[in-house]
Scaffold this motif. Structure first.
Motif, PDB file in Angstrom:
ATOM      1  N   SER A  77       3.762   7.221  -6.231  1.00 52.73           N
ATOM      2  CA  SER A  77       3.338   6.048  -6.990  1.00 52.73           C
ATOM      3  C   SER A  77       3.392   6.285  -8.489  1.00 52.73           C
ATOM      4  O   SER A  77       3.101   7.377  -8.972  1.00 52.73           O
ATOM      5  CB  SER A  77       1.913   5.661  -6.599  1.00 52.73           C
ATOM      6  N   ILE A  94       1.693   0.103 -10.844  1.00 54.40           N
ATOM      7  CA  ILE A  94       2.067  -0.988  -9.932  1.00 54.40           C
ATOM      8  C   ILE A  94       0.832  -1.716  -9.413  1.00 54.40           C
ATOM      9  O   ILE A  94       0.879  -2.900  -9.075  1.00 54.40           O
ATOM     10  CB  ILE A  94       2.924  -0.446  -8.764  1.00 54.40           C
ATOM     11  N   TYR A  95      -0.320  -1.032  -9.395  1.00 50.55           N
ATOM     12  CA  TYR A  95      -1.550  -1.634  -8.876  1.00 50.55           C
ATOM     13  C   TYR A  95      -2.002  -2.838  -9.694  1.00 50.55           C
ATOM     14  O   TYR A  95      -2.798  -3.664  -9.206  1.00 50.55           O
ATOM     15  CB  TYR A  95      -2.701  -0.618  -8.870  1.00 50.55           C
ATOM     16  N   ILE A 128      -2.801  -2.722  -3.080  1.00 49.08           N
ATOM     17  CA  ILE A 128      -2.198  -1.461  -2.672  1.00 49.08           C
ATOM     18  C   ILE A 128      -3.195  -0.302  -2.595  1.00 49.08           C
ATOM     19  O   ILE A 128      -3.186   0.470  -1.618  1.00 49.08           O
ATOM     20  CB  ILE A 128      -1.006  -1.099  -3.583  1.00 49.08           C
ATOM     21  N   GLU A 143       0.170  -5.049 -11.145  1.00 44.87           N
ATOM     22  CA  GLU A 143       1.195  -6.090 -11.134  1.00 44.87           C
ATOM     23  C   GLU A 143       0.828  -7.170 -10.127  1.00 44.87           C
ATOM     24  O   GLU A 143       0.235  -6.900  -9.075  1.00 44.87           O
ATOM     25  CB  GLU A 143       2.566  -5.496 -10.787  1.00 44.87           C
ATOM     26  N   TYR A 185      -5.102  -0.659   0.548  1.00 44.56           N
ATOM     27  CA  TYR A 185      -4.170  -0.496   1.667  1.00 44.56           C
ATOM     28  C   TYR A 185      -3.894   0.989   1.910  1.00 44.56           C
ATOM     29  O   TYR A 185      -3.896   1.452   3.064  1.00 44.56           O
ATOM     30  CB  TYR A 185      -2.862  -1.239   1.365  1.00 44.56           C
ATOM     31  N   LYS A 201       5.419  -1.526   3.855  1.00 46.97           N
ATOM     32  CA  LYS A 201       4.299  -1.607   4.796  1.00 46.97           C
ATOM     33  C   LYS A 201       4.728  -1.418   6.251  1.00 46.97           C
ATOM     34  O   LYS A 201       4.040  -0.701   7.003  1.00 46.97           O
ATOM     35  CB  LYS A 201       3.536  -2.916   4.584  1.00 46.97           C
ATOM     36  N   GLU A 222       5.975   0.828  -3.388  1.00 45.99           N
ATOM     37  CA  GLU A 222       5.020  -0.189  -2.950  1.00 45.99           C
ATOM     38  C   GLU A 222       5.550  -1.607  -3.124  1.00 45.99           C
ATOM     39  O   GLU A 222       5.068  -2.528  -2.457  1.00 45.99           O
ATOM     40  CB  GLU A 222       3.709  -0.052  -3.731  1.00 45.99           C
ATOM     41  N   MET A 223       6.526  -1.812  -4.025  1.00 46.29           N
ATOM     42  CA  MET A 223       7.008  -3.164  -4.290  1.00 46.29           C
ATOM     43  C   MET A 223       8.335  -3.468  -3.590  1.00 46.29           C
ATOM     44  O   MET A 223       8.902  -4.541  -3.780  1.00 46.29           O
ATOM     45  CB  MET A 223       7.135  -3.389  -5.802  1.00 46.29           C
ATOM     46  N   ASN A 267       8.599  -1.452 -11.761  1.00 49.64           N
ATOM     47  CA  ASN A 267       8.024  -2.176 -12.898  1.00 49.64           C
ATOM     48  C   ASN A 267       8.111  -1.373 -14.189  1.00 49.64           C
ATOM     49  O   ASN A 267       7.823  -1.898 -15.268  1.00 49.64           O
ATOM     50  CB  ASN A 267       6.566  -2.554 -12.605  1.00 49.64           C
ATOM     51  N   PHE A 283       0.434  -6.974  -6.046  1.00 44.25           N
ATOM     52  CA  PHE A 283       0.300  -5.602  -5.552  1.00 44.25           C
ATOM     53  C   PHE A 283      -1.097  -5.025  -5.786  1.00 44.25           C
ATOM     54  O   PHE A 283      -1.302  -3.826  -5.646  1.00 44.25           O
ATOM     55  CB  PHE A 283       1.358  -4.706  -6.204  1.00 44.25           C
ATOM     56  N   GLN A 284      -2.048  -5.892  -6.100  1.00 45.22           N
ATOM     57  CA  GLN A 284      -3.395  -5.411  -6.383  1.00 45.22           C
ATOM     58  C   GLN A 284      -4.117  -4.906  -5.132  1.00 45.22           C
ATOM     59  O   GLN A 284      -5.164  -4.271  -5.224  1.00 45.22           O
ATOM     60  CB  GLN A 284      -4.238  -6.515  -7.045  1.00 45.22           C
TER      61      GLN A 284
END
Length: 339
Positions: free
Chosen positions: A115, A119-120, A128, A122, A131, A98, A92-93, A45, A125-126
């Protein structure tokens, strides 16, 4: 001498830079493999000016289901792997993130996710941060300076503010505080604009500065700071070439070569895998398309590792002039300074 060690850069032959292998005076040999670093692709991103991967929102390269399956097989098959290190792009994207995380954690491997923090925020991907906490992933997050102006110049307007919010979010989940939730930050120096080069700042002192500033201004805590030298590859190399600084920078790095770093180089005990399943000695060689080789110049893939039933097939690490970036001063690696 490799092809990369005998070409012309900025109109000057890199023969003016001592070939890295000659500087060593011997082969750079592999140790037993314990780290599997996987680049899941180049989609991200952000499009940071110093990115050696040249990642960005318009890149489409990413892992395929077939290679993902092979990597999971490798993770389960080889107990000697202690660390699975996921990078990108924004890992992550990307496809396979995963499934590989869960396979590695099931196999009791430490998992590192590199990271960009933003990205968190976007869409899609909230989840992440939670997770990562659930699976006790070690987060190594890019924050190339603790000051806003420097970060936004390198990574884009607004990145600093989102990074601060992301770090506060991670702290609320226990990152940087609980023993099983490790949060490390990465410092990158500004890309040189003149021949007034300098070595990367002292990691111990800079970590103290980061911790003091982030705690006082944002009540943020973290575990470790990693200082990483800008190697002349990817967007950093393009910038240096435009400024006619690439060869002078290489020569500066060579002039600060420190032989004490050699035994600690990350390329010696890791395999770097790209999204196509090709094997490299390190992430930097991957980005410069310098594959790991067996005797007879045969290149490796994840499939060949599985067929051979061994991760320890490589005798000698492939080197190039940019290797001086990992061996200058206190050294540099994906885990920060070497000394």
């Amino acid at each position: 001498m490799t092809k990369l060690e005998n070409r012309v850069i900025d109109g000057v032959s890199t023969s003016s830079v001592t070939p890295f292998k000659k500087k060593l005076g011997s082969r750079l040999t592999k140790s037993q493999i314990s780290v599997l670093q996987i680049n899941l692709g180049k989609r991200c991103n952000l499009a940071c000016t110093h990115c050696h991967v040249e990642a960005g929102p318009k890149r489409t390269e990413e892992l395929s289901p077939e290679i993902c399956h092979q990597l999971i097989e490798v993770i389960y098959k080889f107990p000697q792997i202690k660390i699975v290190d996921l990078t990108g792009g924004a890992p992550e994207m990307l496809y396979g993130f995963k499934p590989i995380v869960e396979a590695a954690r099931h196999a009791d491997k430490q998992v590192i996710v590199r990271s960009n923090l933003t990205i968190y925020f976007e869409e899609g991907f909230q989840d992440i941060p939670e997770y990562c906490a659930k699976h006790q992933l070690k987060i190594v997050a890019s924050l190339p300076c603790y000051l806003q102006d420097n970060v936004d110049k390198m990574r884009g307007t607004g990145v600093y503010d989102r990074s601060i919010l992301a770090l506060q979010w991670l702290n609320k989940l226990g990152y940087g505080q609980k023993a099983n939730l490790i949060l490390d930050l990465v410092y990158n120096p500004q890309i040189p604009k003149t021949e007034q080069f300098s070595l990367t700042a002292n990691q111990i002192q800079l970590e103290q500065d980061y911790k003091k500033f982030l705690k006082e201004h944002f009540d943020i805590c973290f575990n470790n700071l990693f200082t990483i030298t800008n190697l002349p590859i990817g967007r950093t190399k393009l910038h240096l070439q435009r400024q006619k600084l690439n060869t002078p920078y290489l020569k500066f790095l060579e002039s600060n070569f420190n032989s004490s770093t050699i035994e600690h180089l990350m390329c010696r005990n890791e395999l770097s895998i790209d999204y196509l399943g090709n094997v490299y000695d390190c992430d930097f060689n991957q980005m410069e398309n310098l594959p790991a080789k067996l005797k007879g110049d045969e290149t490796l893939t994840v499939g060949k590792l599985l067929e051979a039933g061994s991760l320890d097939l490589i005798d000698e690490v492939q080197t190039a002039p940019y290797c001086y970036g990992c061996t200058a001063g206190s050294g540099s690696s994906c885990g920060g300074a070497l000394l």
